[in-house]
Design a protein around this motif. Structure first.
Motif, PDB file in Angstrom:
ATOM      1  N   MET A 170      59.108  14.526  25.234  1.00  0.00           N
ATOM      2  CA  MET A 170      60.414  15.131  25.130  1.00  0.00           C
ATOM      3  C   MET A 170      60.321  16.491  24.449  1.00  0.00           C
ATOM      4  SD  MET A 170      63.564  14.982  25.723  1.00  0.00           S
ATOM      5  CE  MET A 170      65.218  14.819  25.248  1.00  0.00           C
ATOM      6  N   LEU A 171      59.515  16.557  23.406  1.00  0.00           N
ATOM      7  CA  LEU A 171      59.363  17.809  22.680  1.00  0.00           C
ATOM      8  C   LEU A 171      58.835  18.909  23.603  1.00  0.00           C
ATOM      9  CD1 LEU A 171      59.553  19.281  20.010  1.00  0.00           C
ATOM     10  CD2 LEU A 171      57.301  18.415  19.434  1.00  0.00           C
ATOM     11  N   GLU A 172      57.852  18.596  24.399  1.00  0.00           N
ATOM     12  CA  GLU A 172      57.297  19.590  25.321  1.00  0.00           C
ATOM     13  C   GLU A 172      58.323  19.994  26.380  1.00  0.00           C
ATOM     14  OE1 GLU A 172      55.005  22.454  26.204  1.00  0.00           O
ATOM     15  OE2 GLU A 172      54.523  21.087  24.579  1.00  0.00           O
ATOM     16  N   PHE A 173      59.082  19.032  26.876  1.00  0.00           N
ATOM     17  CA  PHE A 173      60.147  19.318  27.839  1.00  0.00           C
ATOM     18  C   PHE A 173      61.132  20.332  27.253  1.00  0.00           C
ATOM     19  CE2 PHE A 173      64.483  18.407  29.261  1.00  0.00           C
ATOM     20  CZ  PHE A 173      64.355  18.585  30.633  1.00  0.00           C
ATOM     21  N   LEU A 174      61.566  20.092  26.016  1.00  0.00           N
ATOM     22  CA  LEU A 174      62.510  21.011  25.377  1.00  0.00           C
ATOM     23  C   LEU A 174      61.893  22.392  25.164  1.00  0.00           C
ATOM     24  CD1 LEU A 174      64.178  18.610  22.808  1.00  0.00           C
ATOM     25  CD2 LEU A 174      65.196  19.566  24.889  1.00  0.00           C
ATOM     26  N   ARG A 175      60.618  22.419  24.797  1.00  0.00           N
ATOM     27  CA  ARG A 175      59.955  23.720  24.600  1.00  0.00           C
ATOM     28  C   ARG A 175      59.942  24.540  25.883  1.00  0.00           C
ATOM     29  NH1 ARG A 175      55.320  21.322  20.979  1.00  0.00           N
ATOM     30  NH2 ARG A 175      56.164  21.846  18.954  1.00  0.00           N
ATOM     31  N   THR A 176      59.806  23.873  27.036  1.00  0.00           N
ATOM     32  CA  THR A 176      59.764  24.623  28.291  1.00  0.00           C
ATOM     33  C   THR A 176      61.125  25.195  28.660  1.00  0.00           C
ATOM     34  OG1 THR A 176      60.214  22.697  29.693  1.00  0.00           O
ATOM     35  CG2 THR A 176      57.884  23.192  29.192  1.00  0.00           C
ATOM     36  N   ARG A 177      62.189  24.678  28.069  1.00  0.00           N
ATOM     37  CA  ARG A 177      63.534  25.148  28.416  1.00  0.00           C
ATOM     38  C   ARG A 177      64.221  25.957  27.325  1.00  0.00           C
ATOM     39  NH1 ARG A 177      61.862  21.432  31.474  1.00  0.00           N
ATOM     40  NH2 ARG A 177      62.746  21.017  33.513  1.00  0.00           N
ATOM     41  N   LEU A 178      63.764  25.820  26.092  1.00  0.00           N
ATOM     42  CA  LEU A 178      64.431  26.479  24.980  1.00  0.00           C
ATOM     43  C   LEU A 178      63.532  27.486  24.260  1.00  0.00           C
ATOM     44  CD1 LEU A 178      66.236  23.349  23.501  1.00  0.00           C
ATOM     45  CD2 LEU A 178      67.197  25.081  25.013  1.00  0.00           C
ATOM     46  N   ALA A 179      62.369  27.780  24.814  1.00  0.00           N
ATOM     47  CA  ALA A 179      61.455  28.729  24.194  1.00  0.00           C
ATOM     48  C   ALA A 179      62.112  30.096  24.099  1.00  0.00           C
ATOM     49  CB  ALA A 179      60.161  28.809  25.006  1.00  0.00           C
ATOM     50  N   PRO A 180      61.745  30.888  23.089  1.00  0.00           N
ATOM     51  CA  PRO A 180      62.349  32.213  22.920  1.00  0.00           C
ATOM     52  C   PRO A 180      61.791  33.231  23.929  1.00  0.00           C
ATOM     53  CG  PRO A 180      60.706  31.849  21.227  1.00  0.00           C
ATOM     54  CD  PRO A 180      60.812  30.561  22.015  1.00  0.00           C
ATOM     55  N   ALA A 181      62.107  33.017  25.189  1.00  0.00           N
ATOM     56  CA  ALA A 181      61.674  33.928  26.245  1.00  0.00           C
ATOM     57  C   ALA A 181      62.868  34.233  27.137  1.00  0.00           C
ATOM     58  CB  ALA A 181      60.546  33.277  27.059  1.00  0.00           C
ATOM     59  N   PRO A 182      62.914  35.411  27.748  1.00  0.00           N
ATOM     60  CA  PRO A 182      64.075  35.809  28.549  1.00  0.00           C
ATOM     61  C   PRO A 182      64.458  34.825  29.647  1.00  0.00           C
ATOM     62  CG  PRO A 182      62.594  37.660  28.245  1.00  0.00           C
ATOM     63  CD  PRO A 182      61.890  36.448  27.697  1.00  0.00           C
ATOM     64  N   GLU A 183      63.488  34.157  30.254  1.00  0.00           N
ATOM     65  CA  GLU A 183      63.804  33.255  31.360  1.00  0.00           C
ATOM     66  C   GLU A 183      64.276  31.872  30.892  1.00  0.00           C
ATOM     67  OE1 GLU A 183      59.385  32.839  30.548  1.00  0.00           O
ATOM     68  OE2 GLU A 183      60.807  34.479  30.687  1.00  0.00           O
ATOM     69  N   HIS A 184      64.238  31.607  29.613  1.00  0.00           N
ATOM     70  CA  HIS A 184      64.669  30.320  29.073  1.00  0.00           C
ATOM     71  C   HIS A 184      66.068  30.468  28.489  1.00  0.00           C
ATOM     72  CE1 HIS A 184      60.155  29.707  28.736  1.00  0.00           C
ATOM     73  NE2 HIS A 184      60.571  28.902  29.686  1.00  0.00           N
ATOM     74  N   THR A 185      67.073  30.266  29.325  1.00  0.00           N
ATOM     75  CA  THR A 185      68.452  30.534  28.920  1.00  0.00           C
ATOM     76  C   THR A 185      69.297  29.270  28.763  1.00  0.00           C
ATOM     77  OG1 THR A 185      69.110  30.808  31.224  1.00  0.00           O
ATOM     78  CG2 THR A 185      68.419  32.799  30.048  1.00  0.00           C
ATOM     79  N   ALA A 186      68.689  28.102  28.802  1.00  0.00           N
ATOM     80  CA  ALA A 186      69.463  26.854  28.728  1.00  0.00           C
ATOM     81  C   ALA A 186      70.278  26.779  27.439  1.00  0.00           C
ATOM     82  CB  ALA A 186      68.535  25.645  28.846  1.00  0.00           C
TER      83      ALA A 186
END
Length: 104
Positions: free
Chosen positions: A1-17
């Motif tokens: 779950m932690l890795e899943f969240l990192r792929t969507r909430l990382a501080p990168a422009p394409e991660h806007t969830a």
């Protein structure tokens, strides 16, 4: 779950969830939040014990750090079944609503 969240909430422009969630027009009413906060505060089954109190305090501290830095943060509370994660979440919902914070 932690890795899943990192792929969507990382501080990168394409991660806007996270941004999409925070800008959502769907939110509970302030009156509902006040009632929920009072309910959580006044019900004995929601009283926090030991590490649950610590978890709430740590999350509240992270919220204040995040606000002061004007940056988003993700805090994940983990624990086995019956460890009190839901009580922690409800307590945070109530306390943050009492403080006038946006809670979802």
């Amino acid at each position: 779950m932690l890795e899943f969240l990192r792929t969507r909430l990382a501080p990168a422009p394409e991660h806007t969830a996270g941004d999409t969630l925070m800008r959502s027009a769907v939110a509970p009413s302030q009156q509902l939040l006040k009632v929920a906060a009072a309910e959580v505060r006044d019900r004995p089954q929601f009283h926090l014990l030991g590490n649950q109190q610590l978890a709430v305090a740590l999350v509240l501290h992270e919220v204040e750090i995040s606000r002061a830095a004007d940056r988003k943060r993700v805090v994940i509370v983990t624990g086995g079944p019956g460890s009190g994660k839901s009580v922690i979440a409800l307590s945070l919902l109530g306390e943050l609503a009492r403080r006038g914070r946006t809670v979802l």
